[in-house]
Design a protein around this motif. Structure first.
Motif, PDB file in Angstrom:
ATOM      1  N   PRO A  62       0.824  -1.219   0.000  1.00 19.26           N
ATOM      2  CA  PRO A  62       0.000   0.000   0.000  1.00 19.26           C
ATOM      3  C   PRO A  62       0.856   1.266   0.000  1.00 19.26           C
ATOM      4  O   PRO A  62       1.947   1.297   0.576  1.00 19.26           O
ATOM      5  CB  PRO A  62      -0.799  -0.109   1.303  1.00 19.26           C
ATOM      6  CG  PRO A  62      -0.810  -1.558   1.629  1.00 19.26           C
ATOM      7  CD  PRO A  62       0.487  -2.105   1.108  1.00 19.26           C
ATOM      8  N   ALA A  95       3.075   3.012   2.996  1.00 19.64           N
ATOM      9  CA  ALA A  95       3.039   2.071   4.118  1.00 19.64           C
ATOM     10  C   ALA A  95       4.423   1.979   4.758  1.00 19.64           C
ATOM     11  O   ALA A  95       5.425   1.901   4.049  1.00 19.64           O
ATOM     12  CB  ALA A  95       2.600   0.700   3.639  1.00 19.64           C
ATOM     13  N   GLU A 152      -3.361  -5.865  -3.061  1.00 19.94           N
ATOM     14  CA  GLU A 152      -2.163  -5.394  -2.364  1.00 19.94           C
ATOM     15  C   GLU A 152      -1.957  -6.198  -1.087  1.00 19.94           C
ATOM     16  O   GLU A 152      -2.898  -6.787  -0.547  1.00 19.94           O
ATOM     17  CB  GLU A 152      -2.332  -3.925  -1.958  1.00 19.94           C
ATOM     18  CG  GLU A 152      -2.329  -2.957  -3.096  1.00 19.94           C
ATOM     19  CD  GLU A 152      -2.403  -1.514  -2.611  1.00 19.94           C
ATOM     20  OE1 GLU A 152      -2.831  -1.267  -1.463  1.00 19.94           O
ATOM     21  OE2 GLU A 152      -2.023  -0.630  -3.392  1.00 19.94           O
ATOM     22  N   VAL A 204      -1.525  -6.588   2.854  1.00 25.68           N
ATOM     23  CA  VAL A 204      -2.214  -5.923   3.954  1.00 25.68           C
ATOM     24  C   VAL A 204      -1.276  -5.907   5.147  1.00 25.68           C
ATOM     25  O   VAL A 204      -0.678  -6.932   5.494  1.00 25.68           O
ATOM     26  CB  VAL A 204      -3.517  -6.664   4.311  1.00 25.68           C
ATOM     27  CG1 VAL A 204      -4.192  -6.034   5.514  1.00 25.68           C
ATOM     28  CG2 VAL A 204      -4.458  -6.700   3.119  1.00 25.68           C
TER      29      VAL A 204
END
Length: 119
Positions: free
Chosen positions: A89, A92, A110, A112
């Motif tokens: 992400p 991130a 994506e 997580v």
């Protein structure tokens, strides 16, 4: 041995087996839906930079964006390990060695981040 004792023994053996088949990560990422815990091995802003390290099966399925970050991750399968390139992400806070959740059935999803990463 009575029937109730025998039933309790069978229940004690079967309960751990039944719960092992329904692993949930963070209470919502179900193992049976393809989610796996994976360890970040290497990060890159270019997917091609990681593709030379392993065979990249589905590079066309991931839509590039301006703030791309990709990770080479390792996840467990039965008695071994597999590697995959996943999209991280945007912005991130992921580092090498971190755990992320990936979906091995859908290459477009994506990774997580576990709850501990979210602020």
């Amino acid at each position: 041995m009575t029937h109730s004792k025998l039933g309790m023994i069978v229940l004690a053996i079967m309960l751990p087996l039944a719960t092992a088949c329904s692993t949930l990560y963070e209470g919502k990422y179900d193992y049976s839906d393809g989610w796996r815990a994976a360890i970040v091995e290497q990060l890159s802003t270019q997917r091609d930079g990681l593709s030379c390290l392993i065979q990249d099966d589905h590079p066309e399925r991931v839509t590039p964006t301006v703030d791309n970050t990709f990770a080479l991750v390792t996840y467990r399968v039965l008695k071994g390990k597999r590697k995959r390139i996943v999209k991280i992400p945007a912005l991130a806070p992921v580092q090498t060695g971190d755990t992320v959740y990936i979906n091995i059935r859908d290459a477009t999803l994506e990774a997580v981040l576990p709850t501990r990463h979210k602020n």
